[in-house]
Design a protein around this motif. Structure first.
Motif, PDB file in Angstrom:
ATOM      1  N   UNK A 164      38.917  49.483  37.881  1.00 18.91           N
ATOM      2  CA  UNK A 164      38.001  48.417  37.496  1.00 18.91           C
ATOM      3  C   UNK A 164      38.520  47.672  36.268  1.00 18.91           C
ATOM      4  N   UNK A 165      39.057  48.442  35.313  1.00 16.44           N
ATOM      5  CA  UNK A 165      39.624  47.810  34.102  1.00 16.44           C
ATOM      6  C   UNK A 165      40.823  46.957  34.474  1.00 16.44           C
ATOM      7  N   UNK A 166      41.689  47.469  35.315  1.00 19.66           N
ATOM      8  CA  UNK A 166      42.872  46.704  35.713  1.00 19.66           C
ATOM      9  C   UNK A 166      42.473  45.449  36.492  1.00 19.66           C
ATOM     10  N   UNK A 167      41.418  45.564  37.293  1.00 22.29           N
ATOM     11  CA  UNK A 167      40.973  44.391  38.036  1.00 22.29           C
ATOM     12  C   UNK A 167      40.369  43.351  37.087  1.00 22.29           C
ATOM     13  N   UNK A 168      39.636  43.822  36.087  1.00 23.72           N
ATOM     14  CA  UNK A 168      39.018  42.891  35.153  1.00 23.72           C
ATOM     15  C   UNK A 168      40.049  42.094  34.360  1.00 23.72           C
ATOM     16  N   UNK A 169      41.200  42.728  34.072  1.00 22.87           N
ATOM     17  CA  UNK A 169      42.245  42.011  33.307  1.00 22.87           C
ATOM     18  C   UNK A 169      43.222  41.301  34.234  1.00 22.87           C
ATOM     19  N   UNK A 170      42.994  41.392  35.546  1.00 24.79           N
ATOM     20  CA  UNK A 170      43.822  40.663  36.491  1.00 24.79           C
ATOM     21  C   UNK A 170      45.120  41.334  36.855  1.00 24.79           C
ATOM     22  N   UNK A 171      45.231  42.693  36.676  1.00 30.69           N
ATOM     23  CA  UNK A 171      46.482  43.381  36.991  1.00 30.69           C
ATOM     24  C   UNK A 171      46.532  43.900  38.425  1.00 30.69           C
ATOM     25  N   UNK A 172      45.434  43.857  39.126  1.00 27.76           N
ATOM     26  CA  UNK A 172      45.431  44.366  40.502  1.00 27.76           C
ATOM     27  C   UNK A 172      44.543  43.490  41.360  1.00 27.76           C
ATOM     28  N   UNK A 173      44.704  43.654  42.671  1.00 26.10           N
ATOM     29  CA  UNK A 173      43.937  42.843  43.618  1.00 26.10           C
ATOM     30  C   UNK A 173      42.578  43.477  43.894  1.00 26.10           C
ATOM     31  N   UNK A 174      41.654  42.649  44.362  1.00 26.75           N
ATOM     32  CA  UNK A 174      40.314  43.138  44.664  1.00 26.75           C
ATOM     33  C   UNK A 174      40.336  44.119  45.832  1.00 26.75           C
ATOM     34  N   UNK A 175      41.304  43.966  46.721  1.00 21.24           N
ATOM     35  CA  UNK A 175      41.401  44.876  47.869  1.00 21.24           C
ATOM     36  C   UNK A 175      41.569  46.331  47.407  1.00 21.24           C
ATOM     37  N   UNK A 177      40.691  47.564  44.528  1.00 22.59           N
ATOM     38  CA  UNK A 177      39.458  47.998  43.883  1.00 22.59           C
ATOM     39  C   UNK A 177      38.423  48.416  44.930  1.00 22.59           C
ATOM     40  N   UNK A 178      38.306  47.644  45.996  1.00 21.85           N
ATOM     41  CA  UNK A 178      37.352  47.983  47.050  1.00 21.85           C
ATOM     42  C   UNK A 178      37.746  49.313  47.702  1.00 21.85           C
ATOM     43  N   UNK A 179      39.040  49.515  47.871  1.00 18.81           N
ATOM     44  CA  UNK A 179      39.500  50.775  48.487  1.00 18.81           C
ATOM     45  C   UNK A 179      39.147  51.972  47.598  1.00 18.81           C
ATOM     46  N   UNK A 180      39.323  51.824  46.310  1.00 23.15           N
ATOM     47  CA  UNK A 180      38.999  52.921  45.386  1.00 23.15           C
ATOM     48  C   UNK A 180      37.492  53.150  45.336  1.00 23.15           C
ATOM     49  N   UNK A 181      36.728  52.080  45.326  1.00 21.75           N
ATOM     50  CA  UNK A 181      35.281  52.232  45.339  1.00 21.75           C
ATOM     51  C   UNK A 181      34.804  52.940  46.615  1.00 21.75           C
ATOM     52  N   UNK A 182      35.443  52.629  47.723  1.00 24.82           N
ATOM     53  CA  UNK A 182      35.100  53.313  48.980  1.00 24.82           C
ATOM     54  C   UNK A 182      35.406  54.794  48.905  1.00 24.82           C
ATOM     55  N   UNK A 183      36.565  55.127  48.313  1.00 24.83           N
ATOM     56  CA  UNK A 183      36.918  56.537  48.141  1.00 24.83           C
ATOM     57  C   UNK A 183      35.891  57.260  47.267  1.00 24.83           C
ATOM     58  N   UNK A 184      35.434  56.580  46.206  1.00 24.28           N
ATOM     59  CA  UNK A 184      34.441  57.185  45.325  1.00 24.28           C
ATOM     60  C   UNK A 184      33.120  57.406  46.052  1.00 24.28           C
ATOM     61  N   UNK A 185      32.699  56.435  46.862  1.00 24.47           N
ATOM     62  CA  UNK A 185      31.459  56.593  47.621  1.00 24.47           C
ATOM     63  C   UNK A 185      31.574  57.727  48.638  1.00 24.47           C
ATOM     64  N   UNK A 186      32.721  57.828  49.280  1.00 25.65           N
ATOM     65  CA  UNK A 186      32.935  58.937  50.218  1.00 25.65           C
ATOM     66  C   UNK A 186      32.885  60.280  49.502  1.00 25.65           C
ATOM     67  N   UNK A 187      33.459  60.323  48.297  1.00 24.79           N
ATOM     68  CA  UNK A 187      33.417  61.558  47.514  1.00 24.79           C
ATOM     69  C   UNK A 187      31.981  61.908  47.128  1.00 24.79           C
ATOM     70  N   UNK A 188      31.179  60.902  46.782  1.00 22.91           N
ATOM     71  CA  UNK A 188      29.769  61.152  46.471  1.00 22.91           C
ATOM     72  C   UNK A 188      29.024  61.708  47.687  1.00 22.91           C
TER      73      UNK A 188
END
Length: 421
Positions: A164-175, A177-188
């Motif tokens: 999320x930090x890297x996305x906020x500063x523009x170092x990574x793509x939103x894709x 970030x969405x993939x990592x968020x999906x992994x976190x939701x699956x882990x939950x």
């Protein structure tokens, strides 16, 4: 001010009571759970009562027949001529003789029934120990899986926050970030599901142990003891000599054969010793002799046919029980070999390699040599291997428990005998 002090006192008392309650809360070991189950299981208690009832039947079979007494008195008077008039009396004693050809088969049948009842009791108690151990290790497995999912959720949360930090500063793509968020939701989701399975395992364990176990009980965590079993041939020999189910079937064969011998010997004459005395005003008559019951009309054909059929049925059931136990043991032993190999390969090779690949992917990702997706794939591979290892270890414990039940483990028999004392 007084109100403030009173509220402070109530709050402190509540904390002390809660602390004391937490300190006095007992944690149960697996041996504690087994002891509670053996003392509260309705099947075990019924089997123990049945054993006591059979002991009473054995005492009845060993008893000697009671003698029969007959006493009579009256008056003698003449109706045709001048005879002596006076009182008359008589007594008689009849003692049935318990002949050896009927006593021994009767007592042998009762003793065999007692051995069958004892074997039934032991079989129920071994089954109870097996169920408790199975459910206990199931709870340990679910708790291990829950702990692993919590670690996964914590790790994926850290990755998501960094992404999320890297996305906020523009170092990574939103894709990504969405993939990592999906992994976190699956882990939950996996974490919540694992907690539910833990509660289900706790409920199933309490159901097996009995409601004497408190609803909010705690257990002392214990890893399954993975012992090296003897060869299959040695286990088959142990089943033949130690299995309570086979001992019960063999005792039932002996009981039915003794019953058949008893019915056949019952066609022989029954004897009884008889002594009597008759007293009248003129004479005293004493008589001694044997009373013989001869089977002229009833040759006990129906009883003998029934006993023969029961003896044949018991032998067939014994053969079927031997075949069934041998097949169950062979199947369980093959599964034991397979799961042992899985645990060995997973613990010594697969999990270690997956952990190394995860560490390499993490370092490469930090230095920009690999992308986030490759790191997540490596992490997912490690989690799958670790979960497979947890499952394999407890599957192996379950198989070993089943083999111990079939062979009637001496350790379990010692627990049963110590509990009966």
């Amino acid at each position: 001010m007084r109100l403030y002090r009173w509220l402070l006192f109530v709050f402190a008392s509540t904390l002390l009571l809660a602390s004391a309650s937490a300190q006095t809360k007992k944690s149960y070991t697996i041996n504690d759970l087994i002891s509670i189950s053996l003392e509260s299981s309705p099947q075990v208690l019924a089997a123990r009562d049945q054993s006591k009832a059979i002991k009473g039947q054995l005492s009845t079979a060993r008893a000697i027949p009671n003698p029969e007494f007959e006493i009579s008195t009256g008056q003698q008077r003449s109706v045709t001529g001048p005879l002596t008039v006076g009182n008359v009396s008589s007594w008689a004693v009849t003692q049935p003789l318990d002949m050896p050809y009927t006593r021994y088969p009767r007592v042998n049948a009762a003793e065999a029934n007692l051995r069958a009842a004892e074997a039934t009791r032991i079989a129920f108690e071994i089954e109870t120990i097996s169920r408790v151990q199975q459910r206990f290790y199931e709870l340990m497995r679910r708790e291990a899986e829950s702990k692993a999912t919590e670690e996964d959720m914590s790790l994926t949360k850290q990755i998501r926050d960094r992404m999320q930090i890297r996305y906020d500063v523009g170092e990574t793509a939103r894709f990504e970030l969405i993939r990592v968020q999906t992994e976190f939701l699956n882990a939950q989701i996996a974490n919540e599901s694992s907690k539910l399975r833990v509660e289900q395992a706790r409920s199933q364990l309490r159901q097996v142990v009995g409601h004497n176990l408190p609803a909010d009980y705690e257990v002392v965590a214990e890893q399954p003891k993975i012992e090296t079993l003897p060869p299959l041939s040695a286990l088959l020999n142990e089943v033949q000599t130690q299995s309570p189910e086979l001992q019960k079937a063999k005792a039932e064969v002996e009981a039915t054969e003794s019953k058949l011998s008893f019915e056949k010997n019952s066609r022989l004459p029954r004897l009884a010793f008889k002594a009597s005395q008759y007293n009248d005003p003129n004479f005293t008559d004493r008589l001694y002799g044997l009373q013989i019951s001869i089977p002229i009309w009833d040759f006990r054909g129906g009883q003998i046919d029934e006993a023969q059929a029961n003896a044949s049925k018991a032998k067939n059931q014994l053969n079927a029980q031997i075949q069934s136990l041998d097949q169950q043991l062979e199947t369980a032993y093959k599964l034991y070999q397979m799961t042992s190999y899985q645990v060995k390969v997973l613990s010594q090779e697969v999990v270690q390699l997956a952990a190394s690949a995860q560490r390499i992917a993490e370092v490469s990702y930090r230095y920009g040599e690999r992308g986030m997706l490759e790191y997540l794939d490596a992490q997912r591979t490690f989690r799958a291997a670790r979960n497979d290892l947890i499952k394999a270890r407890f599957d192996l414990a379950s198989v070993v428990t089943e083999i111990q039940r079939l062979r009637a483990s001496p350790e379990w028999l010692a627990k049963i005998e110590s509990g009966m004392q």
